[in-house]
Design a protein around this motif. Structure first.
Motif, PDB file in Angstrom:
ATOM      1  N   UNK A   1       3.159  -7.349   2.439  1.00  0.00           N
ATOM      2  CA  UNK A   1       2.891  -7.504   3.868  1.00  0.00           C
ATOM      3  C   UNK A   1       3.485  -6.444   4.782  1.00  0.00           C
ATOM      4  N   UNK A   2       4.085  -5.389   4.216  1.00  0.00           N
ATOM      5  CA  UNK A   2       4.505  -4.270   5.067  1.00  0.00           C
ATOM      6  C   UNK A   2       3.370  -3.277   5.290  1.00  0.00           C
ATOM      7  N   UNK A   3       2.170  -3.563   4.737  1.00  0.00           N
ATOM      8  CA  UNK A   3       1.015  -2.707   4.955  1.00  0.00           C
ATOM      9  C   UNK A   3       0.723  -1.724   3.837  1.00  0.00           C
ATOM     10  N   UNK A   4       1.409  -1.857   2.699  1.00  0.00           N
ATOM     11  CA  UNK A   4       1.237  -0.909   1.604  1.00  0.00           C
ATOM     12  C   UNK A   4       0.975  -1.636   0.279  1.00  0.00           C
ATOM     13  N   UNK A   5       0.271  -0.950  -0.612  1.00  0.00           N
ATOM     14  CA  UNK A   5       0.226  -1.311  -2.024  1.00  0.00           C
ATOM     15  C   UNK A   5       1.207  -0.397  -2.752  1.00  0.00           C
ATOM     16  N   UNK A   6       2.043  -0.989  -3.608  1.00  0.00           N
ATOM     17  CA  UNK A   6       3.070  -0.247  -4.346  1.00  0.00           C
ATOM     18  C   UNK A   6       2.767  -0.263  -5.837  1.00  0.00           C
TER      19      UNK A   6
END
Length: 409
Positions: free
Chosen positions: A265-270
């Motif tokens: 939910x921080x806006x990234x795919x890791x």
């Protein structure tokens, strides 16, 4: 819900968790194929459900002295796999607190490594169960509190602890030694009221080899890889709901060992390596507020022998729904705005994991998306084949148990 053949008799058992937190309400149920409470051979009549409030051998009220206590399971809280030395499968459960628990198929709880011992004066030195201690970001805190028994209890206004409420557990053999680990992305919280500072990639060893390293941090994850900080959401700001960081375990580097891929939910795919190194991250939100992503699924869409990574996005703004496809290296291949998007107070777009398969038997893959606002979308993938589907749907497979090809039997 999740399912698996827990005892190897060829029939599936079904595991269900609930939010019931009343004094008499258990929260983890296992049913047999006929719908009765599961009771494996030799188990007590009270094997399931758990967390029960019964006393006596094998029950939860006084297990290991201090008992087992659940706090309500609110999401995709179950993983199932072989995590010890017997052939039966274990059930991993996360719930609304700072612990994670593992149950045997007979309902009894799995003990953590002898390294973890109780500091409570009434039970000093007693080996702890998986679900009997809080997990912290700092390995030093865990060393001080559960091993050396020194120092004051940490101040949560200054020290991050791990919250597992919305952290689905997945199970895989990260290092190829034939033994499974438990992988999750709990919230790293601090302050009062609690405020998520990041999501932590955590891998914990199973109870194999007599449990010597049971619940200990897997090699490479002593210092936990952390994501960015998500936007702080005030109490009552529920819509759209934040994404669930469900770990996808898939080999994207070609070395036969699984990486951990998750939308956060921080806006990234890791993507994180099996040794705890961040490989890349992809910005799916592009700075848009309240924009989240589904679980990531994986399939070889172009028949090059490497899986692509597929997910959907959602938010509150018009046309927030997108289908995104990344390469195994985290490079954008497709970003497709969904057609015919509508309006819905819960959100617009794709909250649930896509599913990928050959729907019509033509040998080509199709991608199925469910949306908040306008029903189901199906995309055909020209030139694709159905021979490489390592994580094709939510939680890895149709049994929804958090396992895939990298999970040891």
């Amino acid at each position: 819900m999740a399912a698996a053949d827990l005892d190897g008799d060829g029939r599936l058992e079904v595991v269900v968790t609930t939010t019931n937190t009343s004094p008499s309400g258990a929260q983890v149920f296992v049913f047999d194929a006929a719908g009765a409470l599961y009771r494996p051979a030799g188990a007590a009549a009270t094997a399931w459900p758990r967390f029960n409030t019964l006393s006596g051998p094998g029950n939860d009220a006084d297990f290991n002295g201090v008992g087992n206590h659940g706090y309500g399971a609110y999401g995709e809280n179950v993983g199932i796999g072989n995590l010890d030395d017997d052939p039966q499968l274990e059930i991993v459960v996360t719930f609304d607190n700072h612990q994670i628990n593992v149950f045997n198929d007979d309902g009894t709880s799995v003990l953590a490594s002898p390294w973890f011992t109780n500091r409570d004066s009434a039970h000093t030195g007693r080996r702890l169960g998986w679900g009997q201690f809080i997990r912290w970001v700092s390995p030093k805190v865990e060393d001080d509190q559960y091993h050396r028994h020194v120092g004051a209890w940490p101040d949560v206004r200054k020290t991050m602890w791990l919250q597992w409420t919305a952290s689905p557990p997945s199970i895989a053999d990260l290092d190829g030694d034939g033994h499974n680990e438990v992988i999750g992305l709990p919230n790293a919280e601090m302050k009062e009221p609690y405020e998520t500072q990041a999501y932590a990639f955590m891998a914990l060893d199973g109870a194999q080899r007599g449990g010597a390293r049971s619940a200990m941090r897997h090699a490479g994850f002593t210092t936990l890889p952390l994501t960015g900080k998500p936007a702080v959401r005030p109490d009552g700001d529920w819509y759209p709901p934040s994404g669930i960081p469900a770990p996808t375990l898939v080999d994207i580097s070609g070395d036969a060992r699984p990486e951990i891929v998750a939308s956060v939910p921080d806006g990234y795919v890791y993507a994180v390596s099996p040794t705890g190194k961040r490989l890349w991250r992809y910005d799916y939100a592009h700075g848009a507020a309240k924009t989240f992503a589904s679980e990531v699924v994986a399939a070889d869409l172009n028949r090059d022998g490497k899986p692509e990574l597929v997910f959907g996005t959602y938010g509150l703004t018009p046309n927030a729904g997108r289908l995104v496809v990344l390469s195994a290296a985290g490079k954008l291949l497709y970003d497709i705005r969904l057609p015919r998007q509508g309006h819905d107070g819960n959100g617009i777009g794709v909250p649930a994991a896509p599913s990928i398969g050959d729907l019509d038997g033509d040998g080509r893959l199709d991608i199925v998306l469910t949306t908040f606002d306008h029903g189901i979308d199906v995309f055909r993938v020209p030139g694709s084949g159905a021979n490489c589907l390592p994580w094709p749907t939510g939680r890895g497979n149709l049994l929804r148990n958090g396992t895939g090809p990298s999970t040891a039997p």
